[in-house]
Scaffold this motif. Structure first.
Motif, PDB file in Angstrom:
ATOM      1  N   GLN A 213       0.896  -1.175   0.232  1.00 23.02           N
ATOM      2  CA  GLN A 213      -0.487  -0.019  -0.059  1.00 23.02           C
ATOM      3  C   GLN A 213       1.405   1.808  -0.011  1.00 23.02           C
ATOM      4  OE1 GLN A 213      -2.729  -0.399   3.658  1.00 23.02           O
ATOM      5  NE2 GLN A 213      -3.885  -2.001   2.472  1.00 23.02           N
ATOM      6  N   THR A 214       0.236   2.311  -0.577  1.00 24.03           N
ATOM      7  CA  THR A 214       1.044   3.827  -0.306  1.00 24.03           C
ATOM      8  C   THR A 214      -0.114   4.925  -0.074  1.00 24.03           C
ATOM      9  OG1 THR A 214       3.192   5.142  -1.672  1.00 24.03           O
ATOM     10  CG2 THR A 214       1.059   4.611  -3.235  1.00 24.03           C
ATOM     11  N   PHE A 215       0.723   6.028   0.459  1.00 24.63           N
ATOM     12  CA  PHE A 215      -0.298   6.981   0.879  1.00 24.63           C
ATOM     13  C   PHE A 215       0.295   7.934  -0.617  1.00 24.63           C
ATOM     14  CE2 PHE A 215      -0.330  10.803   2.492  1.00 24.63           C
ATOM     15  CZ  PHE A 215      -1.959  11.219   2.914  1.00 24.63           C
ATOM     16  N   ILE A 216      -1.222   8.328  -1.306  1.00 19.61           N
ATOM     17  CA  ILE A 216      -0.752   9.380  -2.445  1.00 19.61           C
ATOM     18  C   ILE A 216      -2.483  10.549  -1.378  1.00 19.61           C
ATOM     19  CG2 ILE A 216      -1.432  10.237  -4.156  1.00 19.61           C
ATOM     20  CD1 ILE A 216       0.885   7.911  -3.900  1.00 19.61           C
ATOM     21  N   MET A 217      -1.562  11.692  -1.809  1.00 18.65           N
ATOM     22  CA  MET A 217      -2.260  12.885  -1.464  1.00 18.65           C
ATOM     23  C   MET A 217      -2.281  14.348  -2.649  1.00 18.65           C
ATOM     24  SD  MET A 217      -1.337  15.191   2.007  1.00 18.65           S
ATOM     25  CE  MET A 217       0.989  14.729   2.154  1.00 18.65           C
ATOM     26  N   VAL A 218      -3.124  15.271  -2.978  1.00 19.56           N
ATOM     27  CA  VAL A 218      -3.158  15.988  -3.693  1.00 19.56           C
ATOM     28  C   VAL A 218      -2.764  16.420  -2.941  1.00 19.56           C
ATOM     29  CG1 VAL A 218      -4.758  17.247  -5.090  1.00 19.56           C
ATOM     30  CG2 VAL A 218      -5.193  14.832  -5.006  1.00 19.56           C
ATOM     31  N   LYS A 219      -1.892  17.874  -2.932  1.00 22.67           N
ATOM     32  CA  LYS A 219      -1.657  19.128  -2.339  1.00 22.67           C
ATOM     33  C   LYS A 219      -3.059  19.800  -2.133  1.00 22.67           C
ATOM     34  CE  LYS A 219       3.309  17.600  -1.351  1.00 22.67           C
ATOM     35  NZ  LYS A 219       4.799  17.879  -2.303  1.00 22.67           N
ATOM     36  N   PRO A 220      -2.914  21.179  -1.644  1.00 27.12           N
ATOM     37  CA  PRO A 220      -4.031  22.553  -1.742  1.00 27.12           C
ATOM     38  C   PRO A 220      -4.275  23.133  -2.875  1.00 27.12           C
ATOM     39  CG  PRO A 220      -2.746  21.957   1.020  1.00 27.12           C
ATOM     40  CD  PRO A 220      -2.002  21.246  -0.595  1.00 27.12           C
ATOM     41  N   ASP A 221      -3.273  22.509  -3.546  1.00 30.97           N
ATOM     42  CA  ASP A 221      -2.416  23.722  -4.914  1.00 30.97           C
ATOM     43  C   ASP A 221      -3.493  22.268  -5.670  1.00 30.97           C
ATOM     44  OD1 ASP A 221      -0.717  21.932  -4.774  1.00 30.97           O
ATOM     45  OD2 ASP A 221       0.674  22.576  -5.975  1.00 30.97           O
ATOM     46  N   GLY A 222      -3.587  21.860  -6.040  1.00 29.19           N
ATOM     47  CA  GLY A 222      -3.535  20.375  -6.654  1.00 29.19           C
ATOM     48  C   GLY A 222      -5.121  20.160  -6.798  1.00 29.19           C
ATOM     49  N   VAL A 223      -6.204  20.561  -4.823  1.00 26.89           N
ATOM     50  CA  VAL A 223      -7.289  20.659  -4.857  1.00 26.89           C
ATOM     51  C   VAL A 223      -7.973  21.829  -5.609  1.00 26.89           C
ATOM     52  CG1 VAL A 223      -8.968  20.509  -3.264  1.00 26.89           C
ATOM     53  CG2 VAL A 223      -7.307  19.065  -2.824  1.00 26.89           C
ATOM     54  N   GLN A 224      -7.382  23.046  -5.337  1.00 25.93           N
ATOM     55  CA  GLN A 224      -7.075  24.319  -5.825  1.00 25.93           C
ATOM     56  C   GLN A 224      -7.598  24.135  -7.023  1.00 25.93           C
ATOM     57  OE1 GLN A 224      -8.600  26.802  -4.284  1.00 25.93           O
ATOM     58  NE2 GLN A 224      -8.471  26.406  -2.121  1.00 25.93           N
ATOM     59  N   ARG A 225      -6.917  23.239  -7.976  1.00 27.69           N
ATOM     60  CA  ARG A 225      -7.301  23.792  -9.057  1.00 27.69           C
ATOM     61  C   ARG A 225      -7.798  22.920 -10.005  1.00 27.69           C
ATOM     62  NH1 ARG A 225      -0.806  22.919 -11.017  1.00 27.69           N
ATOM     63  NH2 ARG A 225      -1.946  23.279 -12.696  1.00 27.69           N
TER      64      ARG A 225
ATOM     65  N   ALA B  16       9.422  13.584 -11.194  1.00 32.72           N
ATOM     66  CA  ALA B  16      10.400  14.060 -10.058  1.00 32.72           C
ATOM     67  C   ALA B  16       9.584  14.941  -9.415  1.00 32.72           C
ATOM     68  CB  ALA B  16      10.883  14.043 -10.997  1.00 32.72           C
ATOM     69  N   THR B  17      10.217  15.463  -8.046  1.00 31.52           N
ATOM     70  CA  THR B  17       9.923  16.201  -7.605  1.00 31.52           C
ATOM     71  C   THR B  17       9.890  18.032  -7.814  1.00 31.52           C
ATOM     72  OG1 THR B  17      11.169  14.944  -5.463  1.00 31.52           O
ATOM     73  CG2 THR B  17      10.873  17.014  -5.089  1.00 31.52           C
ATOM     74  N   ASN B  18      10.896  18.154  -8.751  1.00 33.81           N
ATOM     75  CA  ASN B  18      10.830  18.886  -8.961  1.00 33.81           C
ATOM     76  C   ASN B  18      10.116  19.564 -10.647  1.00 33.81           C
ATOM     77  OD1 ASN B  18      11.216  22.067 -10.213  1.00 33.81           O
ATOM     78  ND2 ASN B  18      13.386  21.537  -9.986  1.00 33.81           N
ATOM     79  N   PRO B  19       9.082  19.966 -10.662  1.00 39.65           N
ATOM     80  CA  PRO B  19       8.017  19.571 -12.019  1.00 39.65           C
ATOM     81  C   PRO B  19       9.648  20.200 -13.073  1.00 39.65           C
ATOM     82  CG  PRO B  19       7.027  20.598 -10.465  1.00 39.65           C
ATOM     83  CD  PRO B  19       8.178  20.485 -10.361  1.00 39.65           C
TER      84      PRO B  19
ATOM     85  N   ASP C 223       3.085  17.023 -16.218  1.00 35.28           N
ATOM     86  CA  ASP C 223       1.932  17.466 -17.075  1.00 35.28           C
ATOM     87  C   ASP C 223       1.066  19.323 -16.472  1.00 35.28           C
ATOM     88  OD1 ASP C 223       1.863  15.647 -18.733  1.00 35.28           O
ATOM     89  OD2 ASP C 223       0.289  14.278 -18.390  1.00 35.28           O
ATOM     90  N   PHE C 224       0.962  18.966 -15.177  1.00 31.41           N
ATOM     91  CA  PHE C 224       0.491  19.711 -14.395  1.00 31.41           C
ATOM     92  C   PHE C 224       1.209  20.593 -13.393  1.00 31.41           C
ATOM     93  CE2 PHE C 224      -2.374  16.248 -14.940  1.00 31.41           C
ATOM     94  CZ  PHE C 224      -3.230  16.682 -15.946  1.00 31.41           C
ATOM     95  N   ALA C 225       2.503  21.079 -12.959  1.00 32.74           N
ATOM     96  CA  ALA C 225       3.506  21.753 -12.705  1.00 32.74           C
ATOM     97  C   ALA C 225       4.175  22.242 -13.134  1.00 32.74           C
ATOM     98  CB  ALA C 225       3.669  20.644 -10.954  1.00 32.74           C
ATOM     99  N   ILE C 226       5.109  23.463 -12.415  1.00 30.40           N
ATOM    100  CA  ILE C 226       6.520  23.415 -12.674  1.00 30.40           C
ATOM    101  C   ILE C 226       7.239  24.592 -11.795  1.00 30.40           C
ATOM    102  CG2 ILE C 226       7.144  26.296 -13.829  1.00 30.40           C
ATOM    103  CD1 ILE C 226       4.486  26.394 -14.837  1.00 30.40           C
ATOM    104  N   ASP C 227       6.709  24.740 -10.818  1.00 31.05           N
ATOM    105  CA  ASP C 227       7.149  25.032  -9.270  1.00 31.05           C
ATOM    106  C   ASP C 227       7.352  23.274  -8.501  1.00 31.05           C
ATOM    107  OD1 ASP C 227       8.511  27.232  -9.907  1.00 31.05           O
ATOM    108  OD2 ASP C 227       7.327  28.568  -9.306  1.00 31.05           O
ATOM    109  N   VAL C 228       8.685  23.508  -7.955  1.00 28.25           N
ATOM    110  CA  VAL C 228       9.365  22.546  -6.842  1.00 28.25           C
ATOM    111  C   VAL C 228       8.032  22.691  -5.632  1.00 28.25           C
ATOM    112  CG1 VAL C 228      11.001  23.246  -5.675  1.00 28.25           C
ATOM    113  CG2 VAL C 228       9.767  20.904  -5.563  1.00 28.25           C
TER     114      VAL C 228
END
Ligand code: GTP
Ligand code: MG
Length: 149
Positions: A3-15, A90-93, A104-109
């Motif tokens: 099993q793994t823990f995957i979280m959509v961060k606040p920016d992912g939720v807002q977007r 990768a951690t840094n988009p 596909d969806f992010a620019i800043d780390v």
């Protein structure tokens, strides 16, 4: 199984990327075994990111993660910890391959929209930190016979 823990961060939720991110894990064949929306406290997030305490970006990271609700999920399946990180990219988009979620969806780390456990050990810790005792809700999927040989 793993099993793994995957979280959509606040920016992912807002977007509006919750469905997109959940959908990629579903379409890959992984099984969703828990999920909830949480507006986490600074203390809770400091525990989640305890390994990064002391990094120059730590205060900003906690502020970012506490800035709004996150969508916390638990996924199950073969090699899901490593494959989950691969789906995120990768951690840094700026270094994430196109086709990955961050690529596909992010620019800043500092706004990289999602989190994934980095080992089976951290997955166990994170699932219990975010979901407590009943970390997952087990259920049988008929489709598993079409996903696993
Ligand atoms: P997570 O899945 O979020 O844990 O990312 P990761 O495991 O790929 O990276 P790590 O655990 O090292 O860092 C956790 C989070 O801190 C990252 O996802 C970023 O949001 C943030 N972070 C890491 N390095 C930097 C950095 O150099 N600058 C900033 N601003 N944020 C960083
Ligand atoms: Mg990490």
């Amino acid at each position: 199984t793993e099993q793994t823990f995957i979280m959509v961060k606040p920016d992912g939720v807002q977007r509006g990327l919750v469905g997109e991110i959940v959908g990629r894990f579903e379409k890959r064949g992984y099984q969703l075994v828990n999920a909830k929306m949480v507006h986490a406290s600074q203390e809770h997030l400091e525990q989640h990111y305890a390994d990064l305490k002391g990094k120059p970006f730590f205060p900003g990271l906690i502020k970012y993660m506490a800035s709004g609700p996150v969508f916390a999920t638990v996924w199950q399946g073969k090699d899901v910890v490593k494959q989950g990180r691969a789906l995120l990219g990768a951690t840094n988009p700026l270094a994430s391959a196109p086709g990955t979620i961050r690529g596909d969806f992010a620019i800043d780390v500092g706004r990289n929209i999602c989190h994934g456990s980095d080992s089976v050990e951290s997955a166990k810790k994170e699932i219990s930190l975010w979901f407590g005792q009943d970390g997952s809700i087990p259920y049988k999927r008929a489709v598993d016979a079409w996903i696993y040989e």
